[in-house]
Scaffold this active site. Structure first.
Site, PDB file in Angstrom:
ATOM      1  N   ASP A   1      -8.055   3.183   1.388  1.00 46.70           N
ATOM      2  CA  ASP A   1      -6.964   3.452   2.804  1.00 46.70           C
ATOM      3  C   ASP A   1      -8.633   3.980   3.786  1.00 46.70           C
ATOM      4  O   ASP A   1      -8.720   4.923   3.844  1.00 46.70           O
ATOM      5  CB  ASP A   1      -5.803   4.477   2.292  1.00 46.70           C
ATOM      6  CG  ASP A   1      -5.509   5.182   3.212  1.00 46.70           C
ATOM      7  OD1 ASP A   1      -5.163   4.475   4.424  1.00 46.70           O
ATOM      8  OD2 ASP A   1      -4.262   6.094   2.392  1.00 46.70           O
TER       9      ASP A   1
ATOM     10  N   ASN B   1       2.344   1.435   4.086  1.00 51.63           N
ATOM     11  CA  ASN B   1       2.732   0.309   4.829  1.00 51.63           C
ATOM     12  C   ASN B   1       2.681  -0.018   6.234  1.00 51.63           C
ATOM     13  O   ASN B   1       2.537  -0.275   7.239  1.00 51.63           O
ATOM     14  CB  ASN B   1       4.045  -0.065   5.236  1.00 51.63           C
ATOM     15  CG  ASN B   1       4.602  -1.864   5.259  1.00 51.63           C
ATOM     16  OD1 ASN B   1       5.629  -2.133   5.627  1.00 51.63           O
ATOM     17  ND2 ASN B   1       3.307  -2.753   4.956  1.00 51.63           N
TER      18      ASN B   1
ATOM     19  N   CYS C   1       0.941  -1.461   0.222  1.00 51.62           N
ATOM     20  CA  CYS C   1      -0.247   0.287  -0.679  1.00 51.62           C
ATOM     21  C   CYS C   1       0.372   1.266  -0.110  1.00 51.62           C
ATOM     22  O   CYS C   1       2.319   1.147  -0.226  1.00 51.62           O
ATOM     23  CB  CYS C   1      -1.410  -0.234   1.076  1.00 51.62           C
ATOM     24  SG  CYS C   1      -0.298  -0.126   2.515  1.00 51.62           S
TER      25      CYS C   1
ATOM     26  N   CYS D   1      -2.064   0.669   7.193  1.00 53.43           N
ATOM     27  CA  CYS D   1      -3.027  -0.002   7.363  1.00 53.43           C
ATOM     28  C   CYS D   1      -3.212  -1.132   6.642  1.00 53.43           C
ATOM     29  O   CYS D   1      -3.489  -1.572   7.178  1.00 53.43           O
ATOM     30  CB  CYS D   1      -3.728   1.183   7.149  1.00 53.43           C
ATOM     31  SG  CYS D   1      -3.795   2.648   8.510  1.00 53.43           S
ATOM     32  N   ARG D   2      -3.337  -0.740   5.408  1.00 48.34           N
ATOM     33  CA  ARG D   2      -3.933  -2.304   4.398  1.00 48.34           C
ATOM     34  C   ARG D   2      -2.806  -3.423   3.991  1.00 48.34           C
ATOM     35  O   ARG D   2      -3.405  -4.553   4.333  1.00 48.34           O
ATOM     36  CB  ARG D   2      -4.339  -1.360   3.579  1.00 48.34           C
ATOM     37  CG  ARG D   2      -5.022  -0.426   3.063  1.00 48.34           C
ATOM     38  CD  ARG D   2      -5.634   0.457   1.859  1.00 48.34           C
ATOM     39  NE  ARG D   2      -5.000   0.599   1.566  1.00 48.34           N
ATOM     40  CZ  ARG D   2      -4.136   2.062   0.630  1.00 48.34           C
ATOM     41  NH1 ARG D   2      -5.130   1.737  -0.334  1.00 48.34           N
ATOM     42  NH2 ARG D   2      -3.263   2.781   0.145  1.00 48.34           N
ATOM     43  N   SER D   3      -1.691  -2.732   4.214  1.00 48.38           N
ATOM     44  CA  SER D   3      -0.437  -4.506   3.822  1.00 48.38           C
ATOM     45  C   SER D   3      -0.019  -4.659   4.568  1.00 48.38           C
ATOM     46  O   SER D   3      -0.503  -5.729   4.830  1.00 48.38           O
ATOM     47  CB  SER D   3       0.647  -3.596   2.347  1.00 48.38           C
ATOM     48  OG  SER D   3       0.932  -2.209   3.461  1.00 48.38           O
TER      49      SER D   3
END
Length: 166
Positions: A127, A13, A10, A15-17
């Site tokens: 996001d 690095n 993301c 939140c999402r990934s």
């Protein structure tokens, strides 16, 4: 045995990934095949290098029995394109950045993660950084769906042993 190397990406690095790294790691651990994988996450930007995942992401993951607190943000490196078999972007912007960074002979490794989702037509993992708790829950739902789909895909293309109820 050659391991399958998977990198989730993301922007920052945090939140999402890292959430994707945690969800996918938990899934392959539960299926008893974690030893066949190397799983990591990174960001296209260096905003948060060395930082733990966002506390809201940690909290949402922990509520689903996933601990991502030990992960630390890092930026995608040139070596990642050589090392990883699958480089899975959370959204179109990061996909575009990865494609620009990636050597031409490794372009086939870079894909949108939600291409593998089974139960959504959404292309991107949004996001959640500037939103509330519901955004982090939505991210987890999408990532769980895509993780299951990705593992099913790997069963077919990488000839993993059959896993009931993937």
């Amino acid at each position: 045995m050659n391991k399958i190397n998977v990198l989730f990406v993301c922007m920052g690095n945090i939140c999402r990934s890292p959430t994707a790294e945690g969800v996918f790691t938990k899934l392959i651990d539960e299926k008893g095949i974690a030893e066949r994988f190397v799983v990591d996450s990174a960001g296209t930007h260096a905003y948060h290098v060395g930082d733990a995942p966002d506390l809201r992401a940690q909290r949402a993951a922990r509520e689903r029995d996933i601990d991502i607190s030990c992960l630390r943000a890092r930026r995608v490196s040139e070596a990642d394109f050589e090392t990883f078999d699958y480089i899975l972007a959370m959204d179109d912007d990061n996909m575009s950045l990865l494609s620009q960074m990636c050597p031409s002979h490794h372009q086939h490794k870079v894909r949108l993660f939600l291409e593998f989702a089974l139960n959504t037509q959404t292309r991107e993992v949004p996001d959640p950084y500037y939103g509330g708790p519901a955004g982090f829950e939505r991210v987890l739902d999408l990532i769980e769906d895509a993780s299951i789909g990705f593992l099913s895909y790997l069963q077919e293309v990488r000839k993993l042993p059959y896993i009931a109820s993937v």
